[in-house]
Design a protein around this motif. Structure first.
Motif, PDB file in Angstrom:
ATOM      1  N   ILE A 185      43.958  46.123  49.333  1.00  0.00           N
ATOM      2  CA  ILE A 185      44.010  45.048  48.207  1.00  0.00           C
ATOM      3  C   ILE A 185      42.543  44.444  47.943  1.00  0.00           C
ATOM      4  O   ILE A 185      42.151  44.339  46.933  1.00  0.00           O
ATOM      5  N   ILE A 186      42.119  43.881  49.475  1.00  0.00           N
ATOM      6  CA  ILE A 186      40.623  43.291  49.091  1.00  0.00           C
ATOM      7  C   ILE A 186      39.735  44.482  48.490  1.00  0.00           C
ATOM      8  O   ILE A 186      38.910  44.046  47.917  1.00  0.00           O
ATOM      9  N   SER A 187      39.781  45.563  49.015  1.00  0.00           N
ATOM     10  CA  SER A 187      38.704  46.678  48.548  1.00  0.00           C
ATOM     11  C   SER A 187      39.056  46.804  47.239  1.00  0.00           C
ATOM     12  O   SER A 187      37.955  46.798  46.227  1.00  0.00           O
ATOM     13  N   THR A 188      40.315  46.846  46.546  1.00  0.00           N
ATOM     14  CA  THR A 188      40.506  47.123  45.181  1.00  0.00           C
ATOM     15  C   THR A 188      39.718  45.784  44.486  1.00  0.00           C
ATOM     16  O   THR A 188      39.036  45.757  43.317  1.00  0.00           O
ATOM     17  N   PHE A 189      39.980  44.598  44.805  1.00  0.00           N
ATOM     18  CA  PHE A 189      39.220  43.460  44.091  1.00  0.00           C
ATOM     19  C   PHE A 189      37.816  43.502  44.312  1.00  0.00           C
ATOM     20  O   PHE A 189      37.163  43.322  43.037  1.00  0.00           O
ATOM     21  N   ILE A 190      37.207  43.840  45.222  1.00  0.00           N
ATOM     22  CA  ILE A 190      35.756  43.931  45.446  1.00  0.00           C
ATOM     23  C   ILE A 190      35.282  44.993  44.527  1.00  0.00           C
ATOM     24  O   ILE A 190      34.191  44.845  43.907  1.00  0.00           O
ATOM     25  N   ASN A 191      35.736  45.999  44.391  1.00  0.00           N
ATOM     26  CA  ASN A 191      35.568  47.060  43.487  1.00  0.00           C
ATOM     27  C   ASN A 191      35.905  46.943  41.847  1.00  0.00           C
ATOM     28  O   ASN A 191      35.070  47.456  41.118  1.00  0.00           O
ATOM     29  N   GLY A 192      36.599  45.779  41.627  1.00  0.00           N
ATOM     30  CA  GLY A 192      36.931  45.738  40.235  1.00  0.00           C
ATOM     31  C   GLY A 192      36.572  44.327  39.460  1.00  0.00           C
ATOM     32  O   GLY A 192      36.452  44.084  38.436  1.00  0.00           O
ATOM     33  N   TYR A 193      35.858  43.281  40.442  1.00  0.00           N
ATOM     34  CA  TYR A 193      35.704  42.008  39.943  1.00  0.00           C
ATOM     35  C   TYR A 193      34.593  41.824  39.058  1.00  0.00           C
ATOM     36  O   TYR A 193      34.568  41.053  38.212  1.00  0.00           O
ATOM     37  N   ARG A 194      33.561  42.744  39.368  1.00  0.00           N
ATOM     38  CA  ARG A 194      32.370  42.642  38.361  1.00  0.00           C
ATOM     39  C   ARG A 194      32.830  42.812  36.806  1.00  0.00           C
ATOM     40  O   ARG A 194      32.329  42.459  35.911  1.00  0.00           O
ATOM     41  N   LYS A 195      33.771  43.698  36.767  1.00  0.00           N
ATOM     42  CA  LYS A 195      34.171  44.061  35.201  1.00  0.00           C
ATOM     43  C   LYS A 195      35.177  42.818  34.748  1.00  0.00           C
ATOM     44  O   LYS A 195      34.909  42.566  33.624  1.00  0.00           O
ATOM     45  N   ASP A 196      35.716  42.200  35.480  1.00  0.00           N
ATOM     46  CA  ASP A 196      36.444  40.929  35.079  1.00  0.00           C
ATOM     47  C   ASP A 196      35.374  39.939  34.571  1.00  0.00           C
ATOM     48  O   ASP A 196      35.522  39.350  33.576  1.00  0.00           O
ATOM     49  N   ILE A 197      34.421  39.813  35.489  1.00  0.00           N
ATOM     50  CA  ILE A 197      33.309  38.880  35.058  1.00  0.00           C
ATOM     51  C   ILE A 197      32.591  39.518  33.573  1.00  0.00           C
ATOM     52  O   ILE A 197      32.115  38.514  32.678  1.00  0.00           O
ATOM     53  N   GLU A 198      32.412  40.604  33.473  1.00  0.00           N
ATOM     54  CA  GLU A 198      31.555  41.181  32.300  1.00  0.00           C
ATOM     55  C   GLU A 198      32.358  40.952  31.154  1.00  0.00           C
ATOM     56  O   GLU A 198      31.985  40.546  30.190  1.00  0.00           O
ATOM     57  N   ASP A 199      33.566  41.196  31.414  1.00  0.00           N
ATOM     58  CA  ASP A 199      34.572  40.852  30.214  1.00  0.00           C
ATOM     59  C   ASP A 199      34.889  39.830  29.874  1.00  0.00           C
ATOM     60  O   ASP A 199      35.006  39.205  28.579  1.00  0.00           O
ATOM     61  N   LEU A 200      34.948  38.724  30.826  1.00  0.00           N
ATOM     62  CA  LEU A 200      35.142  37.485  30.407  1.00  0.00           C
ATOM     63  C   LEU A 200      33.790  36.735  29.815  1.00  0.00           C
ATOM     64  O   LEU A 200      33.958  36.204  28.789  1.00  0.00           O
ATOM     65  N   ARG A 253      34.541  26.447  31.824  1.00  0.00           N
ATOM     66  CA  ARG A 253      35.779  27.294  32.896  1.00  0.00           C
ATOM     67  C   ARG A 253      35.068  28.459  33.071  1.00  0.00           C
ATOM     68  O   ARG A 253      35.367  29.133  34.238  1.00  0.00           O
ATOM     69  N   VAL A 254      34.688  29.252  32.088  1.00  0.00           N
ATOM     70  CA  VAL A 254      34.091  30.786  32.498  1.00  0.00           C
ATOM     71  C   VAL A 254      33.181  30.590  33.402  1.00  0.00           C
ATOM     72  O   VAL A 254      32.918  31.633  34.412  1.00  0.00           O
ATOM     73  N   GLU A 255      32.183  29.696  33.487  1.00  0.00           N
ATOM     74  CA  GLU A 255      31.049  29.742  34.130  1.00  0.00           C
ATOM     75  C   GLU A 255      31.664  29.213  35.877  1.00  0.00           C
ATOM     76  O   GLU A 255      31.383  29.980  36.507  1.00  0.00           O
ATOM     77  N   PHE A 256      32.682  28.455  35.959  1.00  0.00           N
ATOM     78  CA  PHE A 256      33.348  28.280  37.292  1.00  0.00           C
ATOM     79  C   PHE A 256      34.196  29.442  37.733  1.00  0.00           C
ATOM     80  O   PHE A 256      33.959  29.904  38.895  1.00  0.00           O
ATOM     81  N   ILE A 257      34.882  30.325  36.687  1.00  0.00           N
ATOM     82  CA  ILE A 257      35.377  31.600  37.060  1.00  0.00           C
ATOM     83  C   ILE A 257      34.378  32.388  37.745  1.00  0.00           C
ATOM     84  O   ILE A 257      34.752  33.051  38.696  1.00  0.00           O
ATOM     85  N   VAL A 258      33.251  32.769  36.865  1.00  0.00           N
ATOM     86  CA  VAL A 258      32.491  33.594  37.128  1.00  0.00           C
ATOM     87  C   VAL A 258      31.844  33.282  38.621  1.00  0.00           C
ATOM     88  O   VAL A 258      31.528  34.323  39.523  1.00  0.00           O
ATOM     89  N   SER A 259      31.553  31.960  38.997  1.00  0.00           N
ATOM     90  CA  SER A 259      30.929  31.723  39.824  1.00  0.00           C
ATOM     91  C   SER A 259      31.905  31.734  41.232  1.00  0.00           C
ATOM     92  O   SER A 259      31.600  32.495  42.187  1.00  0.00           O
TER      93      SER A 259
END
Length: 278
Positions: A185-200, A253-259
């Motif tokens: 689960i942790i690996s899945t998050f690490i591999n995908g969180y950058r896309k969440d940031i980019e999309d947001l 809020r976006v800045e808080f989430i991204v950070s």
């Protein structure tokens, strides 16, 4: 079915640990097609908010086509405190689980379904049992909402919560103490969180309020499973209130989430490298 890859990983890992085989779909449209092709499923676990076809529409379709209460439809929602119990039942779900869902809670619910022989108890609209159940869940939800009032007070004053980082105990609990599941689960998050940031960030730049709400919903669930409750709360706020926020309030809020996602990933990666399960 679940559109959030981390959430899918959690549920699949839990089911695997319980010895249950499961097929997976990334949205309601795919799930419905699978149901039509292979209508042999005993239980369907579904998120409520998904692209293309949400869980409510899926439950409505399947509940009208199934026979003898099979498959049994269980909603998995992160919005239990917003009074979604009745909405789930009205849509055709037979029951629901709140996210984040520990493995022991999931196991108990599945055992209950099996013991009831997959029979729906009464009709959704007239069942005294379901009416009482909804009343009880709403009462518990209000109690939880009161307990979580510090988050709400910060939101009301436009003060963001202090970032509470990665909680290894939370993910271990969700995984039933199985570090191999937790590490996946942790690996899945690490591999995908950058896309969440980019999309947001893209939705903020393009003033895509609907897209921002959808991505915030995705992030909210992930953060809950990783124990970052404050971060999850801000994501939920962005999901629910984006339309009423000013651009500056959304940006804050976006800045808080991204950070927060970056910090969460850093802490999660350290935990993953350490390989410690406690």
């Amino acid at each position: 079915m679940e559109d959030n890859i981390v959430n899918r990983q959690v549920i699949l890992g839990q089911l695997s640990r319980l010895g249950i085989h499961a097929d997976v779909a990334e949205n309601g449209s795919v799930a419905y097609a699978m149901y039509q092709d292979r209508a042999h499923y005993d239980i369907i676990l579904s998120d409520c908010h998904m692209p293309e076809m949400d869980g409510f529409a899926l439950a409505n379709l399947i509940s009208q086509q199934r026979s003898n209460g099979r498959p049994y439809l269980i909603a998995i929602t992160a919005d239990a405190m917003s009074g979604s119990a009745k909405q789930c039942f009205d849509a055709g779900f037979d029951d629901y689980l709140s996210k984040p869902c520990p493995i022991d809670v999931l196991e108990a619910k599945l055992k209950e379904v099996v013991q009831n022989h997959l029979q729906v108890i009464g009709s959704h609209s007239n069942s005294e049992f379901l009416t009482a159940f909804v009343d009880q869940t709403e009462k518990r939800s209000k109690q939880q909402e009161t307990q979580e009032s510090p988050w709400a007070r910060k939101s009301a004053s436009n003060e963001l919560p202090i970032f509470n980082g990665f909680d290894q105990n939370a993910i271990i609990e969700m995984s039933g103490g199985d570090w191999s599941i937790a590490s996946d689960i942790i690996s899945t998050f690490i591999n995908g969180y950058r896309k969440d940031i980019e999309d947001l960030e893209r939705t903020l730049l393009e003033s895509d309020i609907e897209g921002m709400s959808s991505i915030a919903h995705r992030i909210k669930g992930t953060c809950l499973y990783l124990g970052a409750e404050g971060l999850s709360h801000v994501a939920k706020e962005l999901e629910d209130l984006s339309k009423s926020f000013t651009h500056d309030e959304r940006s804050l809020r976006v800045e808080f989430i991204v950070s927060g996602l970056s910090q969460l990933a850093s802490e999660a990666e350290k935990a993953l490298k350490s390989g410690l399960a406690s």
